[in-house]
Write a protein that holds these residues in place. Structure first.
Motif, PDB file in Angstrom:
ATOM      1  N   LYS A 144       9.039  24.327   1.361  1.00 32.04           N
ATOM      2  CA  LYS A 144       9.556  22.835   2.686  1.00 32.04           C
ATOM      3  C   LYS A 144       8.925  21.746   2.391  1.00 32.04           C
ATOM      4  O   LYS A 144       9.220  20.712   1.971  1.00 32.04           O
ATOM      5  CB  LYS A 144      10.790  23.152   3.633  1.00 32.04           C
ATOM      6  CG  LYS A 144      11.847  24.120   3.673  1.00 32.04           C
ATOM      7  CD  LYS A 144      12.705  24.833   5.004  1.00 32.04           C
ATOM      8  CE  LYS A 144      12.624  23.900   6.261  1.00 32.04           C
ATOM      9  NZ  LYS A 144      13.418  23.933   6.791  1.00 32.04           N
ATOM     10  N   ASP A 198       9.614  18.535   0.971  1.00 31.68           N
ATOM     11  CA  ASP A 198       8.829  17.044   1.414  1.00 31.68           C
ATOM     12  C   ASP A 198       7.995  15.845   0.840  1.00 31.68           C
ATOM     13  O   ASP A 198       7.851  14.472   0.887  1.00 31.68           O
ATOM     14  CB  ASP A 198       8.560  17.300   3.028  1.00 31.68           C
ATOM     15  CG  ASP A 198       9.680  18.043   3.188  1.00 31.68           C
ATOM     16  OD1 ASP A 198      10.777  17.931   2.916  1.00 31.68           O
ATOM     17  OD2 ASP A 198       9.673  18.223   4.659  1.00 31.68           O
ATOM     18  N   ARG A 251       9.694  14.691  -2.022  1.00 34.80           N
ATOM     19  CA  ARG A 251      10.178  13.150  -1.724  1.00 34.80           C
ATOM     20  C   ARG A 251       9.956  12.095  -0.628  1.00 34.80           C
ATOM     21  O   ARG A 251      10.397  10.976  -0.882  1.00 34.80           O
ATOM     22  CB  ARG A 251      11.721  13.925  -0.747  1.00 34.80           C
ATOM     23  CG  ARG A 251      12.292  14.499  -1.186  1.00 34.80           C
ATOM     24  CD  ARG A 251      13.350  14.549  -0.595  1.00 34.80           C
ATOM     25  NE  ARG A 251      13.522  15.657   0.562  1.00 34.80           N
ATOM     26  CZ  ARG A 251      13.772  16.922   0.249  1.00 34.80           C
ATOM     27  NH1 ARG A 251      14.720  17.523  -0.682  1.00 34.80           N
ATOM     28  NH2 ARG A 251      13.218  17.949   1.240  1.00 34.80           N
ATOM     29  N   ASN A 252       8.448  12.096  -0.463  1.00 36.22           N
ATOM     30  CA  ASN A 252       8.123  11.159   0.422  1.00 36.22           C
ATOM     31  C   ASN A 252       7.028  10.648   0.501  1.00 36.22           C
ATOM     32  O   ASN A 252       6.373   9.154   1.037  1.00 36.22           O
ATOM     33  CB  ASN A 252       8.295  11.833   2.134  1.00 36.22           C
ATOM     34  CG  ASN A 252       9.893  11.738   2.918  1.00 36.22           C
ATOM     35  OD1 ASN A 252      10.687  11.681   2.272  1.00 36.22           O
ATOM     36  ND2 ASN A 252       9.803  13.042   3.392  1.00 36.22           N
ATOM     37  N   PRO A 258      16.212  12.977  -6.020  1.00 37.42           N
ATOM     38  CA  PRO A 258      16.161  13.874  -5.889  1.00 37.42           C
ATOM     39  C   PRO A 258      14.996  15.174  -6.465  1.00 37.42           C
ATOM     40  O   PRO A 258      14.677  15.009  -7.080  1.00 37.42           O
ATOM     41  CB  PRO A 258      16.530  14.481  -6.928  1.00 37.42           C
ATOM     42  CG  PRO A 258      17.644  12.939  -6.720  1.00 37.42           C
ATOM     43  CD  PRO A 258      16.331  12.671  -7.350  1.00 37.42           C
ATOM     44  N   ASP A 297      17.688  22.806   3.683  1.00 40.30           N
ATOM     45  CA  ASP A 297      17.587  22.205   3.765  1.00 40.30           C
ATOM     46  C   ASP A 297      18.274  21.427   3.198  1.00 40.30           C
ATOM     47  O   ASP A 297      18.962  21.703   2.384  1.00 40.30           O
ATOM     48  CB  ASP A 297      16.253  22.145   2.127  1.00 40.30           C
ATOM     49  CG  ASP A 297      15.977  20.551   1.668  1.00 40.30           C
ATOM     50  OD1 ASP A 297      15.511  19.593   3.049  1.00 40.30           O
ATOM     51  OD2 ASP A 297      14.875  20.790   1.045  1.00 40.30           O
ATOM     52  N   ASN A 299      18.705  18.549   2.314  1.00 41.97           N
ATOM     53  CA  ASN A 299      18.493  17.197   1.441  1.00 41.97           C
ATOM     54  C   ASN A 299      18.076  18.105   0.203  1.00 41.97           C
ATOM     55  O   ASN A 299      18.338  17.242  -0.409  1.00 41.97           O
ATOM     56  CB  ASN A 299      17.334  16.669   2.258  1.00 41.97           C
ATOM     57  CG  ASN A 299      17.706  16.071   3.556  1.00 41.97           C
ATOM     58  OD1 ASN A 299      18.549  15.034   3.018  1.00 41.97           O
ATOM     59  ND2 ASN A 299      16.606  16.013   4.273  1.00 41.97           N
ATOM     60  N   HIS A 300      18.888  18.803   0.255  1.00 42.54           N
ATOM     61  CA  HIS A 300      18.376  20.168  -1.748  1.00 42.54           C
ATOM     62  C   HIS A 300      19.385  19.268  -2.585  1.00 42.54           C
ATOM     63  O   HIS A 300      20.397  18.807  -1.402  1.00 42.54           O
ATOM     64  CB  HIS A 300      17.803  21.555  -1.249  1.00 42.54           C
ATOM     65  CG  HIS A 300      18.090  21.766  -2.226  1.00 42.54           C
ATOM     66  ND1 HIS A 300      16.418  21.731  -2.599  1.00 42.54           N
ATOM     67  CD2 HIS A 300      17.475  22.892  -3.347  1.00 42.54           C
ATOM     68  CE1 HIS A 300      15.497  22.337  -3.542  1.00 42.54           C
ATOM     69  NE2 HIS A 300      16.924  23.438  -4.211  1.00 42.54           N
ATOM     70  N   ALA A 301      18.782  18.842  -4.075  1.00 41.12           N
ATOM     71  CA  ALA A 301      19.907  18.593  -4.696  1.00 41.12           C
ATOM     72  C   ALA A 301      20.676  19.841  -5.595  1.00 41.12           C
ATOM     73  O   ALA A 301      21.603  19.349  -6.282  1.00 41.12           O
ATOM     74  CB  ALA A 301      19.550  17.880  -5.345  1.00 41.12           C
ATOM     75  N   GLU A 303      24.355  23.355   0.721  1.00 38.56           N
ATOM     76  CA  GLU A 303      25.513  21.596   0.720  1.00 38.56           C
ATOM     77  C   GLU A 303      25.324  21.639  -0.765  1.00 38.56           C
ATOM     78  O   GLU A 303      26.205  20.598  -1.051  1.00 38.56           O
ATOM     79  CB  GLU A 303      24.648  20.369   1.223  1.00 38.56           C
ATOM     80  CG  GLU A 303      24.367  20.879   3.027  1.00 38.56           C
ATOM     81  CD  GLU A 303      25.865  20.349   3.602  1.00 38.56           C
ATOM     82  OE1 GLU A 303      26.880  19.689   2.972  1.00 38.56           O
ATOM     83  OE2 GLU A 303      26.062  20.654   5.033  1.00 38.56           O
ATOM     84  N   CYS A 304      24.229  21.618  -1.375  1.00 38.13           N
ATOM     85  CA  CYS A 304      24.433  21.821  -3.073  1.00 38.13           C
ATOM     86  C   CYS A 304      24.653  22.481  -3.692  1.00 38.13           C
ATOM     87  O   CYS A 304      24.404  23.754  -3.321  1.00 38.13           O
ATOM     88  CB  CYS A 304      22.453  21.326  -3.209  1.00 38.13           C
ATOM     89  SG  CYS A 304      21.483  23.398  -3.263  1.00 38.13           S
TER      90      CYS A 304
END
Length: 275
Positions: free
Chosen positions: A142, A146, A149-150, A159, A179, A181-183, A201-202
């Motif tokens: 993670k 991060d 991504r940032n 992504p 995560d 935000n994971h693509a 979510e992905c």
């Protein structure tokens, strides 16, 4: 343009993260990230080569060293000790790997000066497979996601996906569950998660060997759970493949299946990072 690869130290939430990073340079625009998650052998020469394959495909590929504490490996998990342990394990039946008494009997057949180091390294390595001890690995992953991504200029705002093998395959799916935000998550012959499946979510893509029944037999139940929660999961089971069929340094390497899996992987990554 050449591929540039190097070890770097990233600032994580709990200290330094050591990672092998590869990308085509110089390129001005940011690119998606592929987190390459190691097998039990660590970020060895094979995993470094896999990282460079994804870099050559146009991604920034990052392989965090899950065995480094504050960026430093302990002696029993040094690269030399793991190479020695891998060579030993490939000299005995695979069924003996996870049988402590059979493994110990095989160790006792080795030269006395090697027995202690082999025993210590193997006990440490197999201890890493305990799912209850994966929390630190997930934190490192993670933190790496991060950072990509940032913070990292060449990937900032783009992504982040993951591709994991064996131990790393299991972690790739767990990362997807933790995560939001994971693509996209790709699993090569890793055990499926048992918890937090509803949090994924992905899309998830899995590759498995038909001869690797200890893992492959778990996939139908995971597929059913993913379907129940209306999640995207595709499983590719190669009928005659064994465990680690993608690892070209392993006796079970299967070039035809490895080629097919890599082509499917690139198609999946292109879809989830451009949607």
């Amino acid at each position: 343009m050449p591929i540039q690869s190097e070890w770097q130290y990233l600032n994580g939430s709990n200290g330094k993260v050591r990672a092998y990073i590869s990308s085509i340079e110089p390129v001005n625009e940011p690119r998606p990230t592929v987190l390459v998650i190691q097998e039990i052998w660590g970020v060895d020469a094979h995993i470094q080569n896999v990282v460079e394959r994804f870099a050559a495909a146009g991604y920034v590929a990052i392989a965090p060293d899950l065995f480094a504490d504050q960026g430093i490996r302990s002696e029993e998990l040094s690269e030399e000790r793991i190479v020695e342990a891998k060579s030993f394990l490939h000299s005995i039946p695979h069924t003996s790997w996870f049988n402590p008494s059979e493994r110990e009997n095989a160790i006792l057949q080795q030269p006395q000066e090697k027995q202690v180091t082999l025993r210590t390294t193997l006990n440490t390595l197999f201890g890493k497979l305990d799912p209850s001890k994966s929390e630190n690995f997930i934190r490192i992953l993670k933190d790496s996601a991060d950072y990509a991504r940032n913070t990292l200029p060449k990937t900032k705002g783009m992504p982040v996906t993951s591709v994991g093998f064996c131990l790393g395959g299991a972690l790739s799916a767990v990362l997807a569950a933790q995560d939001p935000n994971h693509a996209g998550s790709i699993v090569f012959y890793g055990r499926p998660p048992r918890q937090n499946i509803a949090n994924i979510e992905c899309p998830v893509l899995g590759f498995y060997g038909g001869e690797d029944e200890n893992i492959t037999n778990l996939i139908p139940d995971f597929a059913e759970e993913m379907k129940k929660h209306e999640k995207s999961f595709e499983a590719i089971v190669y009928p005659y493949a064994q465990h680690a069929f993608y690892n070209d340094t392993n006796p079970t390497y299967h070039p035809k299946y490895a080629r097919d899996a890599f082509a499917r992987t690139l198609t999946f990554l292109n879809r989830v990072t451009n949607s």
